[in-house]
Design a protein around this motif. Sequence first.
Motif, PDB file in Angstrom:
ATOM      1  N   ARG A 162       0.818  -1.209   0.000  1.00  0.00           N
ATOM      2  CA  ARG A 162       0.000   0.000   0.000  1.00  0.00           C
ATOM      3  C   ARG A 162       0.854   1.263   0.000  1.00  0.00           C
ATOM      4  O   ARG A 162       0.331   2.367  -0.205  1.00  0.00           O
ATOM      5  CB  ARG A 162      -0.924   0.010   1.223  1.00  0.00           C
ATOM      6  CG  ARG A 162      -1.940  -1.126   1.214  1.00  0.00           C
ATOM      7  CD  ARG A 162      -2.959  -0.964   2.330  1.00  0.00           C
ATOM      8  NE  ARG A 162      -3.849  -2.111   2.402  1.00  0.00           N
ATOM      9  CZ  ARG A 162      -4.917  -2.281   1.637  1.00  0.00           C
ATOM     10  NH1 ARG A 162      -5.226  -1.374   0.727  1.00  0.00           N
ATOM     11  NH2 ARG A 162      -5.673  -3.362   1.768  1.00  0.00           N
ATOM     12  N   LYS A 163       2.148   1.097   0.237  1.00  0.00           N
ATOM     13  CA  LYS A 163       3.061   2.234   0.254  1.00  0.00           C
ATOM     14  C   LYS A 163       4.417   1.771  -0.257  1.00  0.00           C
ATOM     15  O   LYS A 163       4.698   0.558  -0.320  1.00  0.00           O
ATOM     16  CB  LYS A 163       3.205   2.795   1.664  1.00  0.00           C
ATOM     17  CG  LYS A 163       3.836   1.810   2.654  1.00  0.00           C
ATOM     18  CD  LYS A 163       4.012   2.393   4.037  1.00  0.00           C
ATOM     19  CE  LYS A 163       4.717   1.403   4.974  1.00  0.00           C
ATOM     20  NZ  LYS A 163       4.905   1.977   6.325  1.00  0.00           N
ATOM     21  N   ASP A 211      -1.931  -5.812   4.702  1.00  0.00           N
ATOM     22  CA  ASP A 211      -1.434  -4.574   4.093  1.00  0.00           C
ATOM     23  C   ASP A 211      -0.761  -4.814   2.751  1.00  0.00           C
ATOM     24  O   ASP A 211      -0.549  -3.869   1.987  1.00  0.00           O
ATOM     25  CB  ASP A 211      -0.423  -3.902   5.027  1.00  0.00           C
ATOM     26  CG  ASP A 211      -1.027  -3.554   6.375  1.00  0.00           C
ATOM     27  OD1 ASP A 211      -2.128  -2.965   6.394  1.00  0.00           O
ATOM     28  OD2 ASP A 211      -0.407  -3.885   7.406  1.00  0.00           O
ATOM     29  N   GLY A 212      -0.413  -6.052   2.494  1.00  0.00           N
ATOM     30  CA  GLY A 212       0.267  -6.370   1.247  1.00  0.00           C
ATOM     31  C   GLY A 212       0.377  -7.863   1.073  1.00  0.00           C
ATOM     32  O   GLY A 212       0.078  -8.647   1.991  1.00  0.00           O
ATOM     33  N   THR A 230      -4.198  -1.923  -5.059  1.00  0.00           N
ATOM     34  CA  THR A 230      -3.010  -1.140  -4.760  1.00  0.00           C
ATOM     35  C   THR A 230      -2.157  -1.008  -6.007  1.00  0.00           C
ATOM     36  O   THR A 230      -2.247  -1.831  -6.920  1.00  0.00           O
ATOM     37  CB  THR A 230      -2.194  -1.785  -3.620  1.00  0.00           C
ATOM     38  OG1 THR A 230      -1.044  -0.982  -3.339  1.00  0.00           O
ATOM     39  CG2 THR A 230      -1.740  -3.183  -3.990  1.00  0.00           C
TER      40      THR A 230
END
Length: 360
Positions: A162-163, A211-212, A230
């Motif tokens: 996500r980042k 988150d990933g 994402t």
Amino acid sequence: MDRRSFLKNSALGGTAAAATTLAAPAYAQGKRKLTMVTSWPRGFAGLADAADKTAENINAISDGMLEVEVKHSGELVGAFESFDAVSSGQADMYHAADYYFVNQHPAFAFFTGVPFGMTAQELNNWYYHGGGMERHHELGEIFGLKSFLAGNTGSQAGGWFRKEINGPEDLQGLKFRMPGLGGKALGYLGVSVQNLPGGEIYQALASGAIDGTEWVGPWSDEKVGFQEITKFYYTAGFHEPAAGLSVAVNLDVFNDLTPAQQKAIEISAGHANVWNLAQYLMNNADALKRLSAGGVKILEFPDSVWDAFGEASGKVYEEFMGDDLFKSIHDDYFASMATSSEWIAQSSVAYRAQRDRVRG
């Protein structure tokens, strides 16, 4: 006590067994129907294809004497239940990634992919010409299985985030899906590691439960649709520089087959192994272009993150070195990798660099 030790140390495995060696083995006669369970949902690009191709090959090569019926994940047992189903005799064979079963024995990871381990070509070198297949059999037979490589995804991607990951500190606290020894390595870096079957990953990522995730590579990942959630995609990962897929047959079932039927399974698996690798390598580049055109940011981990991956991976290997079988297979695996890598670096790697330079 494992299966081999029992047979070796018991009367049945010694004198009694020797007395029967002159008798011809009794094989089941007539057509056999075998049930294959898999760790893949039906229709999953590449992975389910490898299972289906293996079954198709067996049916054809055996000239109808073996009929393999494929039950994909959830149709008979769950994705991670295939090992127990076949080991116990509930099903006849499975198709899966053996690193899903490191809780049975951590050495199963070597027959899928391990951190900073072999590429697909190096894995095949070891498996077919360096004793790797024999080590696979040795390990599987402890659990009542006869195992063969039957697919390979090639190098797997680092995954979806996500980042951006600019340093090891960005991994702290992430909820990330990664199985096998790679997942254990991420745990040393402060990651909350999740081991989800393929059919559950999309929803977990979409809902924020994770988150990933890593999955396979551009082609399979695009089919699942992670790019809808994402846009940060790392194309090189440390965890699976090759990902072998396996077919394992219940050992009693396998031993009850004729030699020709046994060979049909071995050859069918070998063909699926090569066929599946080519399938991935043909599809990944075009899929990556589509992902990029759709707004996905294609990234590589910085050196500091690779260094952290390497340090954590070393800790994972040390964790299991007290197990004699793990250490033995580990040492065989990495010795073969060093031999293969040395020649490949001086031949095909050097050639490709010059080819790309000359052709522009």
